[in-house]
Design a protein around this motif. Structure first.
Motif, PDB file in Angstrom:
ATOM      1  N   THR A 218      -2.887  -6.224   1.476  1.00 40.43           N
ATOM      2  CA  THR A 218      -3.056  -7.201   0.398  1.00 40.43           C
ATOM      3  C   THR A 218      -2.582  -8.559   0.881  1.00 40.43           C
ATOM      4  O   THR A 218      -1.505  -8.658   1.487  1.00 40.43           O
ATOM      5  CB  THR A 218      -2.251  -6.787  -0.844  1.00 40.43           C
ATOM      6  N   ARG A 219      -3.382  -9.583   0.640  1.00 43.43           N
ATOM      7  CA  ARG A 219      -2.983 -10.943   1.021  1.00 43.43           C
ATOM      8  C   ARG A 219      -2.105 -11.571  -0.060  1.00 43.43           C
ATOM      9  O   ARG A 219      -2.283 -11.294  -1.245  1.00 43.43           O
ATOM     10  CB  ARG A 219      -4.217 -11.815   1.237  1.00 43.43           C
ATOM     11  N   TYR A 220      -1.185 -12.426   0.357  1.00 42.31           N
ATOM     12  CA  TYR A 220      -0.348 -13.165  -0.583  1.00 42.31           C
ATOM     13  C   TYR A 220       0.119 -14.444   0.099  1.00 42.31           C
ATOM     14  O   TYR A 220      -0.003 -14.607   1.322  1.00 42.31           O
ATOM     15  CB  TYR A 220       0.870 -12.316  -1.014  1.00 42.31           C
ATOM     16  N   GLY A 221       0.669 -15.353  -0.715  1.00 47.17           N
ATOM     17  CA  GLY A 221       1.227 -16.583  -0.168  1.00 47.17           C
ATOM     18  C   GLY A 221       0.198 -17.407   0.580  1.00 47.17           C
ATOM     19  O   GLY A 221      -0.952 -17.568   0.161  1.00 47.17           O
ATOM     20  N   ASN A 222       0.582 -17.914   1.751  1.00 49.14           N
ATOM     21  CA  ASN A 222      -0.280 -18.755   2.579  1.00 49.14           C
ATOM     22  C   ASN A 222      -0.948 -17.936   3.678  1.00 49.14           C
ATOM     23  O   ASN A 222      -0.802 -18.217   4.866  1.00 49.14           O
ATOM     24  CB  ASN A 222       0.535 -19.906   3.193  1.00 49.14           C
ATOM     25  N   GLY A 223      -1.657 -16.904   3.265  1.00 50.66           N
ATOM     26  CA  GLY A 223      -2.367 -16.075   4.236  1.00 50.66           C
ATOM     27  C   GLY A 223      -1.549 -14.925   4.783  1.00 50.66           C
ATOM     28  O   GLY A 223      -2.043 -14.172   5.623  1.00 50.66           O
ATOM     29  N   GLU A 224      -0.302 -14.754   4.318  1.00 50.38           N
ATOM     30  CA  GLU A 224       0.485 -13.608   4.765  1.00 50.38           C
ATOM     31  C   GLU A 224      -0.127 -12.310   4.239  1.00 50.38           C
ATOM     32  O   GLU A 224      -0.908 -12.325   3.287  1.00 50.38           O
ATOM     33  CB  GLU A 224       1.940 -13.727   4.303  1.00 50.38           C
ATOM     34  N   GLN A 225       0.249 -11.195   4.864  1.00 48.18           N
ATOM     35  CA  GLN A 225      -0.346  -9.912   4.523  1.00 48.18           C
ATOM     36  C   GLN A 225       0.753  -8.883   4.272  1.00 48.18           C
ATOM     37  O   GLN A 225       1.742  -8.832   5.012  1.00 48.18           O
ATOM     38  CB  GLN A 225      -1.259  -9.422   5.651  1.00 48.18           C
ATOM     39  N   LEU A 226       0.560  -8.085   3.232  1.00 46.84           N
ATOM     40  CA  LEU A 226       1.462  -6.982   2.912  1.00 46.84           C
ATOM     41  C   LEU A 226       0.702  -5.687   3.151  1.00 46.84           C
ATOM     42  O   LEU A 226      -0.323  -5.441   2.524  1.00 46.84           O
ATOM     43  CB  LEU A 226       1.928  -7.071   1.458  1.00 46.84           C
ATOM     44  N   MET A 227       1.206  -4.869   4.074  1.00 44.50           N
ATOM     45  CA  MET A 227       0.550  -3.614   4.425  1.00 44.50           C
ATOM     46  C   MET A 227       1.342  -2.441   3.860  1.00 44.50           C
ATOM     47  O   MET A 227       2.553  -2.351   4.072  1.00 44.50           O
ATOM     48  CB  MET A 227       0.438  -3.458   5.947  1.00 44.50           C
ATOM     49  N   LEU A 228       0.661  -1.564   3.127  1.00 49.14           N
ATOM     50  CA  LEU A 228       1.250  -0.345   2.595  1.00 49.14           C
ATOM     51  C   LEU A 228       0.625   0.840   3.331  1.00 49.14           C
ATOM     52  O   LEU A 228      -0.604   0.924   3.446  1.00 49.14           O
ATOM     53  CB  LEU A 228       1.004  -0.222   1.092  1.00 49.14           C
ATOM     54  N   VAL A 229       1.460   1.751   3.813  1.00 51.30           N
ATOM     55  CA  VAL A 229       0.985   2.905   4.586  1.00 51.30           C
ATOM     56  C   VAL A 229       1.518   4.167   3.927  1.00 51.30           C
ATOM     57  O   VAL A 229       2.729   4.300   3.717  1.00 51.30           O
ATOM     58  CB  VAL A 229       1.441   2.832   6.063  1.00 51.30           C
TER      59      VAL A 229
END
Length: 443
Positions: free
Chosen positions: A185-196
């Protein structure tokens, strides 16, 4: 109302009054007011310069816990103000750090991996589960590109396409028997949050279900063949059968044929689900295939007298498996015939554009409510059980279409409105397409 005095005027007058008074006093003593006043002001400016240098040194070597230097007069007020701001920032920073600590503690307790990536896909932070599932190591992996540590080709393709709408499943880098599901999931200024997540147990249950369905379907074919084999000669000699048994025998034959169709669809679906991609790809001439399907659809229509129109590019071919494509396309067309009232119109179109190849089947049938559209490709999902029973459907047609398209890197788009018909469109990427002229040159 008199104008307000500037707020800086009072401090300025208070700061200039002492050196001016000292200069005038020295001038009274030596009789030279000009030089005395100049020396007093120069001394005062030198003191200000000294305080400014002290402030500069403190800012240059600033530490959050080091208070500003002591001072007197105006500079004392400045240093006291800086100290108040520093203390306030320390309290805010402490509260924020407490929130961060709580978030990290809560995510550390999760069984699912949580990974924070910057806009370039480099590792910023992860919890303990990420070390267990993906083998990340603290702190040496910090700042490393995630694709350098998770080297599976599917994952590299997933990151490169920059489309994270769907989750990705792949084996764990630490253990091939562990199956992981990744969602970004993208958030902020193009950062990415990955859930595994570890979905090994779910995959095992799914495989057990597939094996069970395939085995039961295979085992049921033999007794069903025997039953149908005995029914056929009985109905061929129906005049010798007691009239009371004619209707039951006919119903038995109809239901046996329906069960045979169901078993055939189950076995085909099991074969499609057995692999995620095609093992053998050949150029398929789509236009002749659609001509054959259109003829079969007219035969299926019979007295329904449906108007079936076909518009297809004869040069446009598709890389894939002809049998699977035939199953997918025929299911869409035959469904349109079954659910379109007599005299209705069915349009079949095969074309290409810069986005890829497309096959559409549009009808003027009864339509489908929007709440059903998302679940239509689920196996055995019924919009209306009584309607499916009357048409003899197995409830597996669109599931077969979905899995056949997955094998060809395609996708199914459905648009429908009750009373206004339905539009089913298969989209294929450009890489799956070819033309007869290109194929001839290649040979």
């Amino acid at each position: 109302m008199p104008p307000l005095k500037p707020t800086w005027l009072g401090p300025l007058l208070r700061s200039l009054l002492p050196p001016t008074a000292v200069g005038l006093l020295l001038g009274l003593i030596d009789g030279d007011y000009g030089w005395s006043l100049a020396i007093g002001l120069a001394t005062y400016l030198a003191w200000h310069l000294y305080q400014l240098i002290r402030l500069h040194q403190w800012l240059k070597t600033y530490q959050p816990d080091e208070p500003p230097p002591d001072g007197h007069g105006l500079w004392g007020e400045v240093f006291d103000g800086l100290y108040s701001i520093q203390r306030r920032d320390q309290r805010v920073r402490g509260r924020l750090q407490a929130v961060i600590d709580r978030v990290q503690e809560s995510t550390a307790a999760l069984k699912d991996a949580v990974i924070m990536l910057d806009a370039e896909g480099n590792l910023e932070w992860w919890n303990r589960a990420a070390e267990t599932l993906l083998g990340l190591k603290t702190p040496q992996d910090s700042g490393q590109p995630i694709t350098n540590l998770v080297r599976h080709p599917l994952f590299k393709t997933y990151m490169a396409q920059d489309n994270f709408k769907d989750a990705l499943e792949l084996p764990s880098p630490l253990n091939d028997r562990l199956h992981l599901q990744l969602q970004i999931t993208r958030y902020g200024n193009g950062e990415q949050l990955m859930l595994v997540r570890d979905v090994t147990h779910v995959r095992q249950l799914e495989q057990m279900r597939k094996d069970f369905v395939a085995n039961v379907s295979h085992e049921l074919r033999t007794p069903l063949t025997v039953i149908a084999g005995y029914l056929e000669p009985l109905l061929d000699n129906v005049e010798d059968v007691n009239p009371r048994w004619r209707r039951p025998l006919q119903q038995m034959q109809q239901q046996a044929e329906r069960m045979k169709n169901l078993l055939d669809d189950l076995l085909l679906l099991a074969r499609l689900e057995a692999s995620d991609s095609l093992q053998d790809k050949q150029p398929v001439a789509v236009e002749p295939l659609l001509q054959t399907i259109a003829r079969d659809a007219r035969a299926l229509s019979g007295e329904g007298n449906h108007q079936i129109l076909l518009e297809a590019d004869p040069r446009l071919e598709l890389q894939g498996n002809e049998a699977e494509l035939n199953s997918a396309f025929s299911n869409l067309v035959f469904n349109a015939v079954k659910y379109t009232p007599a005299g209705g119109e069915i349009r079949i179109r095969w074309w290409a554009d810069p986005a890829g190849g497309h096959l559409s089947v549009q009808d003027t049938g009864i339509g489908i409510e929007s709440r059903h559209l998302a679940r239509l490709t689920e196996r055995f999902y019924r919009v209306d059980a009584s309607r499916s029973a009357s048409t003899g459907g197995t409830g597996l047609g669109l599931a077969i279409v979905k899995h056949a398209l997955i094998h060809h890197h395609g996708r199914l788009e459905i648009a429908s409105e009750p009373g206004k018909g339905s539009l089913f469109t298969c989209h294929f990427p450009t890489a799956q397409l070819a033309t007869r002229r290109e194929l001839g040159n290649a040979s």
